[in-house]
Design a protein around this motif. Sequence first.
Motif, PDB file in Angstrom:
ATOM      1  N   THR A 192      -9.139   1.372  -6.829  1.00 16.04           N
ATOM      2  CA  THR A 192      -9.564   0.667  -8.166  1.00 16.04           C
ATOM      3  C   THR A 192     -10.919   0.957  -8.388  1.00 16.04           C
ATOM      4  OG1 THR A 192     -10.677  -0.835  -6.231  1.00 16.04           O
ATOM      5  CG2 THR A 192      -8.522  -1.586  -6.880  1.00 16.04           C
ATOM      6  N   CYS A 193     -11.260   0.559  -9.716  1.00 15.27           N
ATOM      7  CA  CYS A 193     -12.580   0.630 -10.332  1.00 15.27           C
ATOM      8  C   CYS A 193     -13.467   0.019  -9.583  1.00 15.27           C
ATOM      9  CB  CYS A 193     -12.493   0.550 -11.869  1.00 15.27           C
ATOM     10  SG  CYS A 193     -13.950   0.816 -12.697  1.00 15.27           S
ATOM     11  N   LEU A 194     -14.622   0.644  -9.187  1.00 20.69           N
ATOM     12  CA  LEU A 194     -15.645  -0.050  -8.562  1.00 20.69           C
ATOM     13  C   LEU A 194     -16.283  -1.194  -9.447  1.00 20.69           C
ATOM     14  CD1 LEU A 194     -16.940   0.597  -5.843  1.00 20.69           C
ATOM     15  CD2 LEU A 194     -18.377   1.677  -6.840  1.00 20.69           C
ATOM     16  N   GLU A 195     -16.481  -0.872 -10.787  1.00 21.85           N
ATOM     17  CA  GLU A 195     -17.233  -2.034 -11.389  1.00 21.85           C
ATOM     18  C   GLU A 195     -16.455  -3.153 -11.676  1.00 21.85           C
ATOM     19  OE1 GLU A 195     -19.516  -0.208 -14.573  1.00 21.85           O
ATOM     20  OE2 GLU A 195     -20.615   0.874 -12.962  1.00 21.85           O
ATOM     21  N   THR A 196     -14.895  -2.862 -12.468  1.00 19.90           N
ATOM     22  CA  THR A 196     -14.377  -3.909 -12.874  1.00 19.90           C
ATOM     23  C   THR A 196     -13.174  -4.239 -11.932  1.00 19.90           C
ATOM     24  OG1 THR A 196     -12.761  -2.163 -13.754  1.00 19.90           O
ATOM     25  CG2 THR A 196     -14.520  -2.851 -15.502  1.00 19.90           C
ATOM     26  N   ASN A 197     -13.017  -3.800 -10.937  1.00 24.26           N
ATOM     27  CA  ASN A 197     -12.123  -4.075  -9.813  1.00 24.26           C
ATOM     28  C   ASN A 197     -10.712  -3.862 -10.536  1.00 24.26           C
ATOM     29  OD1 ASN A 197     -13.014  -4.642  -7.334  1.00 24.26           O
ATOM     30  ND2 ASN A 197     -13.675  -6.685  -7.638  1.00 24.26           N
ATOM     31  N   GLU A 198     -10.558  -3.179 -11.571  1.00 22.97           N
ATOM     32  CA  GLU A 198      -9.105  -3.104 -11.965  1.00 22.97           C
ATOM     33  C   GLU A 198      -8.634  -1.940 -11.103  1.00 22.97           C
ATOM     34  OE1 GLU A 198      -7.288  -1.657 -16.197  1.00 22.97           O
ATOM     35  OE2 GLU A 198      -9.532  -1.059 -15.712  1.00 22.97           O
ATOM     36  N   VAL A 199      -7.108  -2.279 -10.912  1.00 19.42           N
ATOM     37  CA  VAL A 199      -6.321  -1.297 -10.214  1.00 19.42           C
ATOM     38  C   VAL A 199      -5.973  -0.086 -11.007  1.00 19.42           C
ATOM     39  CG1 VAL A 199      -4.620  -0.840  -8.684  1.00 19.42           C
ATOM     40  CG2 VAL A 199      -5.504  -3.067  -8.754  1.00 19.42           C
ATOM     41  N   LEU A 200      -6.217   1.044 -10.767  1.00 21.94           N
ATOM     42  CA  LEU A 200      -6.091   2.271 -11.410  1.00 21.94           C
ATOM     43  C   LEU A 200      -4.768   3.186 -10.952  1.00 21.94           C
ATOM     44  CD1 LEU A 200      -9.599   3.564 -12.024  1.00 21.94           C
ATOM     45  CD2 LEU A 200      -8.064   2.070 -13.524  1.00 21.94           C
ATOM     46  N   GLU A 201      -4.771   3.219  -9.632  1.00 24.76           N
ATOM     47  CA  GLU A 201      -3.764   3.879  -8.975  1.00 24.76           C
ATOM     48  C   GLU A 201      -3.097   3.232  -7.659  1.00 24.76           C
ATOM     49  OE1 GLU A 201      -5.134   8.154  -9.948  1.00 24.76           O
ATOM     50  OE2 GLU A 201      -4.403   8.207  -7.895  1.00 24.76           O
ATOM     51  N   ARG A 202      -1.903   3.213  -7.607  1.00 26.01           N
ATOM     52  CA  ARG A 202      -1.332   2.471  -6.458  1.00 26.01           C
ATOM     53  C   ARG A 202      -0.431   3.503  -5.568  1.00 26.01           C
ATOM     54  NH1 ARG A 202       2.381  -1.341  -5.036  1.00 26.01           N
ATOM     55  NH2 ARG A 202       1.562  -3.191  -3.877  1.00 26.01           N
ATOM     56  N   TRP A 203      -0.841   4.030  -4.643  1.00 23.16           N
ATOM     57  CA  TRP A 203       0.337   4.823  -3.484  1.00 23.16           C
ATOM     58  C   TRP A 203       1.127   4.112  -2.782  1.00 23.16           C
ATOM     59  CZ3 TRP A 203       0.079  10.259  -4.618  1.00 23.16           C
ATOM     60  CH2 TRP A 203      -1.093  10.794  -5.412  1.00 23.16           C
ATOM     61  N   GLN A 204       2.435   4.231  -3.093  1.00 26.21           N
ATOM     62  CA  GLN A 204       3.169   3.210  -1.968  1.00 26.21           C
ATOM     63  C   GLN A 204       3.916   4.079  -1.115  1.00 26.21           C
ATOM     64  OE1 GLN A 204       4.760  -0.038  -4.132  1.00 26.21           O
ATOM     65  NE2 GLN A 204       6.587  -0.083  -2.664  1.00 26.21           N
ATOM     66  N   PHE A 205       3.942   3.599   0.206  1.00 21.08           N
ATOM     67  CA  PHE A 205       4.874   4.323   1.004  1.00 21.08           C
ATOM     68  C   PHE A 205       5.644   3.297   1.824  1.00 21.08           C
ATOM     69  CE2 PHE A 205       0.843   6.597   0.742  1.00 21.08           C
ATOM     70  CZ  PHE A 205       1.359   7.927   0.427  1.00 21.08           C
ATOM     71  N   ASP A 206       6.783   3.461   1.341  1.00 22.21           N
ATOM     72  CA  ASP A 206       7.958   2.527   2.070  1.00 22.21           C
ATOM     73  C   ASP A 206       8.530   2.809   3.320  1.00 22.21           C
ATOM     74  OD1 ASP A 206       7.828   0.596  -0.225  1.00 22.21           O
ATOM     75  OD2 ASP A 206       9.124   2.180  -1.501  1.00 22.21           O
ATOM     76  N   ILE A 207       8.392   2.122   4.291  1.00 18.73           N
ATOM     77  CA  ILE A 207       8.862   2.369   5.676  1.00 18.73           C
ATOM     78  C   ILE A 207      10.129   1.932   5.958  1.00 18.73           C
ATOM     79  CG2 ILE A 207       7.953   2.764   8.039  1.00 18.73           C
ATOM     80  CD1 ILE A 207       5.346   2.528   6.934  1.00 18.73           C
ATOM     81  N   GLU A 208      11.056   2.546   6.202  1.00 14.23           N
ATOM     82  CA  GLU A 208      12.367   2.023   6.752  1.00 14.23           C
ATOM     83  C   GLU A 208      12.404   2.357   8.310  1.00 14.23           C
ATOM     84  OE1 GLU A 208      15.620   3.707   4.547  1.00 14.23           O
ATOM     85  OE2 GLU A 208      14.491   3.129   2.356  1.00 14.23           O
ATOM     86  N   CYS A 209      12.364   1.364   8.968  1.00 11.14           N
ATOM     87  CA  CYS A 209      12.705   1.558  10.419  1.00 11.14           C
ATOM     88  C   CYS A 209      14.028   1.223  10.903  1.00 11.14           C
ATOM     89  CB  CYS A 209      11.498   0.562  11.202  1.00 11.14           C
ATOM     90  SG  CYS A 209       9.980   0.585  10.664  1.00 11.14           S
ATOM     91  N   ASP A 210      14.488   2.034  11.781  1.00 12.23           N
ATOM     92  CA  ASP A 210      15.920   1.945  12.351  1.00 12.23           C
ATOM     93  C   ASP A 210      15.467   0.945  13.619  1.00 12.23           C
ATOM     94  OD1 ASP A 210      18.239   2.007  13.367  1.00 12.23           O
ATOM     95  OD2 ASP A 210      18.413   4.073  13.527  1.00 12.23           O
ATOM     96  N   LYS A 211      15.876  -0.222  13.456  1.00  9.11           N
ATOM     97  CA  LYS A 211      15.366  -1.248  14.701  1.00  9.11           C
ATOM     98  C   LYS A 211      16.258  -0.784  15.894  1.00  9.11           C
ATOM     99  CE  LYS A 211      12.751  -4.342  12.361  1.00  9.11           C
ATOM    100  NZ  LYS A 211      12.385  -5.472  11.882  1.00  9.11           N
ATOM    101  N   SER A 212      17.385  -0.195  15.641  1.00  8.24           N
ATOM    102  CA  SER A 212      18.230  -0.054  17.029  1.00  8.24           C
ATOM    103  C   SER A 212      17.615   0.702  18.038  1.00  8.24           C
ATOM    104  CB  SER A 212      19.777   0.622  16.346  1.00  8.24           C
ATOM    105  OG  SER A 212      19.332   1.828  15.990  1.00  8.24           O
ATOM    106  N   ALA A 213      16.707   1.693  17.406  1.00  9.43           N
ATOM    107  CA  ALA A 213      15.971   2.544  18.313  1.00  9.43           C
ATOM    108  C   ALA A 213      15.013   1.876  19.397  1.00  9.43           C
ATOM    109  CB  ALA A 213      15.185   3.500  17.635  1.00  9.43           C
TER     110      ALA A 213
END
Lengths: 202, 428
Positions: free
Chosen positions: A86-107
């Motif tokens: 986010t921009c420090l001054e305006t708090n606007e979100v500039l970039e968003r790095w998203q990591f989706d995690i799929e868990c195999d619950k059977s483990a």
Amino acid sequence: MTSTLKGITLKGSAEMVAEFFSFGINSILYQRGIYPPETFSRVTHYDMSLQLTTDPKLKNYLTNVVTQLKEWLFECTVQKLVLVITCLETNEVLERWQFDIECDKSAKESSAPREKSIKTIQDEIRSVIRQITATVTFLPLLETPCAFDLLVYTDKDLVVPDKWEESGPQIIDQSEEVRLRSFTTSIHKVNSMVAYKKTDSA
Amino acid sequence: MAEGGDVDWELSKENIQPLRRGRAISALHQALSQQQDGPNSAINQQRQAFESELRMYDGDDPLCVWDRYIKWTEQTFPQGGKESNLTTLLERAVTRFSEEKNYHNDPRYVDFWIKFAENCAEPLDIYRYMQAQGIGVTQASFYIAWSEEHENQGNFRKADLVFQEGFKKCAEPHDRLLQFHKALQARVSRQALLNMEKDSSDEESKQPERVSLAALKHRGKKRAIAPVIRTGSAIKGLSGGLQSNSAPVLSNVSNSRLVIFDENKTEDAGPSEPKLESWAVPPTSRAKENEPKPEKWCDIKMPQKTKYGHTIMAPPPAKPTFQPFVEESDQPPTMTPCKINPAVNMVLSARKPSKEETPLKRLQDQQQQHKEAKAGKLQEQSMYCKELLLSGATEFCFEELRAERYFKKMVQESQEAGTAEKQSNGCF
């Protein structure tokens, strides 16, 4: 018995994924200039040189997050990890790095290790981090001083730990999204994606 | 594989110029995939469309077409280069509106100028020119770009002055200017801090260094004992040791006859004087190693004694029968054999510093012409719509223009016919 022949257990997988996040987050922070480059030091991991922060506060924060994350990964209750710039001054979100995690619950039930060599997993992780580095080719320049935040999406019924708080999704409106590579330990699968503000050209 | 197509940009990441505003990933994919197709007709069509729009536009904001065209070019040619035509395009755009004062502080127009300056060899000249012409003087982006250029050249003081100028002119948006000025100050102070650290570490390393193989002064009167501390005053002189500095010490030749050839030194002396060395053989083209054919040795005779007791010497060969190898780079330049009379040999001459035409110069010339035209002193007058043909980044021909006009008319007519029909339908 060599390490390449070993299978992978839930615990090992959680550790590996957590380690990836530690390096991945450090890489992004370095690459995007969120912290000054001289506060990073070079280490060799996954057969490539990576930058790790030496800032004590940031280090502490990241260790906390990663330790907590490891727990959740082990319990298979985490769905997403998002790094928001986010921009420090305006708090606007500039970039968003998203990591989706799929868990195999059977483990969780069967403790038998899965057949996947550490080397293959590390190769996959390496290509993800490489791609993170390569994103500078299309990401806009961050012209203002920026801050970052980490969001973790977990299953609903989970108790929020002391050091964490509930937060909004911090989504960028009018964003351009680019899917990056993914990797899997055969127990956890991580899909990466980066979203950034759309250029005003179109 | 879902991500199979997505690796395109990663494979050619070195060929993508990063843009300040970032790139649209779809445009990037398109650009990269079309490159592989060879003749990129779709791109050419789009470009043609922009070109004709530039000429046919009759709205009240002609700059907007240029703006879209330039942005499209940036996104479509990620690797820049000549075929993108970006520099020409920027130059045309910049000159096209240089007389229209109402655009001079249009952020888009100022943006053209900044991009144009970044593509030039001397951006600072352009910024000064802009200031003189009053282009962008109320735009914060102008001062930011100018200051950044100064900063890139390491001139922090001037970079700061540019910001002061911007504040004086009340450039807008003020916040942005303020923010960039703060960032500059932060960078400068950090730089100063780093330099200070570096200086102090330099001083530490200035401690006397031990010179390898240096002759030492001995201690002790009866038996010579080498000193424990082998730096500074303990060194007798550097004559015998390895020189740690590359500076040639020619005063030391006294005790050795060997003068070491120092190529740096001779280069300083210049190639003007041929060095007369007795062993230098004028090089011929055949002087190559291993080329001389092996000869028979059986013809060569040992000197033999005659019965009179004299020694008959084989007549000494006037010249060696082979060419001693002389390395090519060792040729004394003036001794190159030349068959042509050196007075006539002027085929290649050193290039004179030509009057290079910078974009800025062209711009000024054009302005000059424009002024002359206004004053009515114009020598030439083209009796066709020259501006229209040449206004874009590529040249149009008359037929293209005529066709554009024709198609436009057709579309208009068909539309009118359509509305007329509808109206008539409505009546009944």
